[in-house]
Design an enzyme around this catalytic site. Structure first.
Site, PDB file in Angstrom:
ATOM      1  N   ASN A  43       0.761  -1.142   0.139  1.00 30.59           N
ATOM      2  CA  ASN A  43       0.061  -0.128  -0.034  1.00 30.59           C
ATOM      3  C   ASN A  43       0.915   1.266  -0.012  1.00 30.59           C
ATOM      4  OD1 ASN A  43       0.900  -0.643   2.829  1.00 30.59           O
ATOM      5  ND2 ASN A  43      -0.872  -0.242   3.558  1.00 30.59           N
ATOM      6  N   GLU A  76       4.725  -4.196  12.173  1.00 26.57           N
ATOM      7  CA  GLU A  76       3.607  -3.309  11.946  1.00 26.57           C
ATOM      8  C   GLU A  76       2.449  -3.984  11.078  1.00 26.57           C
ATOM      9  OE1 GLU A  76       1.010  -1.217  10.700  1.00 26.57           O
ATOM     10  OE2 GLU A  76       2.272  -0.345   9.449  1.00 26.57           O
ATOM     11  N   CYS A 104      -3.685   0.233   6.751  1.00 26.63           N
ATOM     12  CA  CYS A 104      -3.576  -0.678   8.183  1.00 26.63           C
ATOM     13  C   CYS A 104      -4.201   0.047   9.410  1.00 26.63           C
ATOM     14  CB  CYS A 104      -2.305  -0.876   8.244  1.00 26.63           C
ATOM     15  SG  CYS A 104      -0.945   0.091   8.689  1.00 26.63           S
ATOM     16  N   GLU A 138       7.828   2.558  14.107  1.00 28.22           N
ATOM     17  CA  GLU A 138       8.331   3.239  12.931  1.00 28.22           C
ATOM     18  C   GLU A 138       8.509   4.686  13.380  1.00 28.22           C
ATOM     19  OE1 GLU A 138       9.417   1.223  10.430  1.00 28.22           O
ATOM     20  OE2 GLU A 138       7.878  -0.169   9.877  1.00 28.22           O
TER      21      GLU A 138
END
Length: 505
Positions: free
Chosen positions: A168, A265, A299, A479
């Site tokens: 994505n 993640e 997400c 992140e």
């Protein structure tokens, strides 16, 4: 070095680009696959045509890339932080210079709109620039001990890090993972999603042009088998993975066998809570941003939209009106606001969720159907109209499972206590949001939501200075932000005795 994909890009619209199959990168150059078998077609989502053939890397190729990275790590890790920073700043500058072409290539390979892709590329160079600024600040502590003795700590690189990306945000995720890794003195071998293999190689070429040692950022292509080879290789010190929960669990299991550090993640089914005292205009815009960016394939999307019952009619009227007005079509056109889903199987999956939601009692207020753009060159693309569902219950499949498409489920609530309990009743914990004018309530709700991020009076903004990651099954590690330095480095303690040894023997 062979000619960059960017240099071969035509200036015309969708349907003209043919991408080289040579999408691996190590030893400072693109590498031709050593085998011609097991090739899988890579599709352009907006047209359905084949962009290139993806030939997965096997054990020999993965090993070659990792060894190339390890050799580069030996040089890179010995540089001063400021020396690494100068190279990274040059990489960020080159990305800024080439942003339009990179964004166009991202659109062709990914299906999102050019408007979003340009933002993604900007976030990528900002991330590299941010960690370049931190590279020269890495330091430990000095601790005074009795008798003139002392200790100090050193923050040291891990070695070769493996990055496994999602489809994505192909270019942005490659930058998010590589920037802190490189700032800390590591090398990285990156595996993009097999559905979006193209732009990670561009980042590798840019790092090379900026002056990193050959091999410092390598790219290997492939699917689950190639990812497994990365996770299990003895020279890999850390694995950073972005993707689904089931795959994340496998990554963690494989990495554990080698006692490797892991950042995960993973997915989400995030709640967005809208109180009756909100600024309704902003709440509506927030709900649209929380559900329809990148065709809903994000997400951290706030796909469970809880609206206080008193304002439900006004909210729905405005959300449906604006959802119906979203321009769908060619993602390379600046006026388009929703492009194509990543693949035909993903489109079919999302549409099946809408069908199942209706079977379970939900009502479709708009969208949720295949969409055929008027442009004939897009007739093979993977488009669907954005969907709003009502009459939803917390036990419905559409409310419990991550759909990963442009489907918004709207649910009423009455009290703050009730909605917090319902919002937290999930195995996920990636993001959350709240819209209210009551500042005390906003912070109170943020404190009680079980998620790694809570947006107050906004949604889906991702400044590189701010940590991003999940609770529960949404993963661990972070992140972005300063804290991520700790996930790409290790601490060494050095104890110095200035006197005689006090021995028991």
């Amino acid at each position: 070095m062979s000619q960059s994909i960017l240099d071969t890009m035509p200036g015309t619209a969708t349907g003209t680009l043919v991408v080289s199959d040579h999408l691996n990168f190590w030893d400072g150059k693109r590498i031709k696959p050593r085998q011609e078998k097991n090739a899988e077609p890579v599709f352009e989502p907006s047209t359905g045509r084949v962009l290139c053939q993806l030939i997965p890397c096997g054990a020999e190729e993965v090993d070659a890339a990792i060894r190339s990275a390890h050799a580069a790590y030996k040089k890179w890790s010995k540089l001063a932080g400021m020396e690494r920073a100068r190279v990274m700043l040059e990489a960020a500058r080159i990305i800024r210079e080439k942003r339009d072409k990179i964004a166009k290539l991202e659109v062709i390979n990914n299906g999102k709109t050019i408007t979003e892709a340009l933002v993604d590329i900007d976030i990528a160079w900002q991330c590299i620039e941010y960690y370049a600024g931190m590279a020269g600040t890495l330091a430990g502590q000095h601790i005074q001990l009795p008798g003139g003795a002392f200790a100090y700590t050193r923050r040291e690189a891990l070695g070769v890090c493996a990055g496994i990306g999602a489809w994505n945000y192909p270019f942005q995720i490659a930058a998010w993972k590589s920037a802190p890794a490189l700032a800390c003195g590591n090398a990285m071998v990156f595996k993009p999603s097999p559905m979006t293999p193209v732009t990670a190689v561009i980042l590798a070429e840019i790092y090379k042009q900026a002056g990193v040692p050959d091999g410092l950022f390598c790219v290997v292509q492939g699917g689950a088998e190639t990812g497994s080879l990365l996770c299990q290789h003895p020279m890999v010190a850390k694995v950073s993975f972005t993707g689904s929960v089931p795959t994340g669990k496998k990554v963690m299991e494989m990495s554990a066998r080698g006692v490797k550090q892991v950042t995960l993640e993973l997915g989400g089914k995030s709640p967005l809570i809208i109180f009756k005292d909100c600024e309704l205009e902003n709440a509506v815009k927030g709900a649209l941003m929380a559900n329809y960016l990148t065709q809903g394939q994000v997400c951290c999307n706030g796909t469970r939209v809880y609206v206080q019952r008193e304002i439900m009619p006004q909210f729905l009227a405005e959300v449906v009106k604006r959802t119906k007005a979203i321009p769908l079509g060619d993602p390379l056109l600046e006026d388009t606001r929703m492009g194509a889903l990543i693949s035909k199987p993903q489109l079919d999956k999302v549409l099946s969720y809408v069908t199942q939601a209706k079977a379970e009692g939900a009502k479709v207020l708009c969208g949720g159907e295949p969409f055929l753009p008027s442009d004939p060159k897009l007739k093979g693309g993977y488009f669907m109209s954005p969907c709003v569902l009502i009459n939803c219950r917390d036990d419905m499949t559409c409310v419990k499972e991550e759909i990963f498409g442009p489907v918004m489920s709207v649910l009423p609530f009455d009290t703050e206590e009730e909605v917090i309990e319902r919002a937290n009743n999930t195995t996920f914990g990636l993001a959350s949001g709240v819209f209210t004018r009551d500042i005390s309530r906003a912070h109170r709700v943020a404190e009680n939501l079980e998620a790694g991020t809570c947006f107050i009076n906004n949604y889906n903004i991702s400044p590189v200075e701010v940590p991003f990651g999940g609770y529960k099954n949404s993963g661990f590690g972070r992140e972005n932000g300063q804290v991520t330095i700790e996930y790409y480095s290790q601490l060494k303690t050095v104890v110095v005795e200035m006197g005689d040894v006090d021995s028991l023997f």
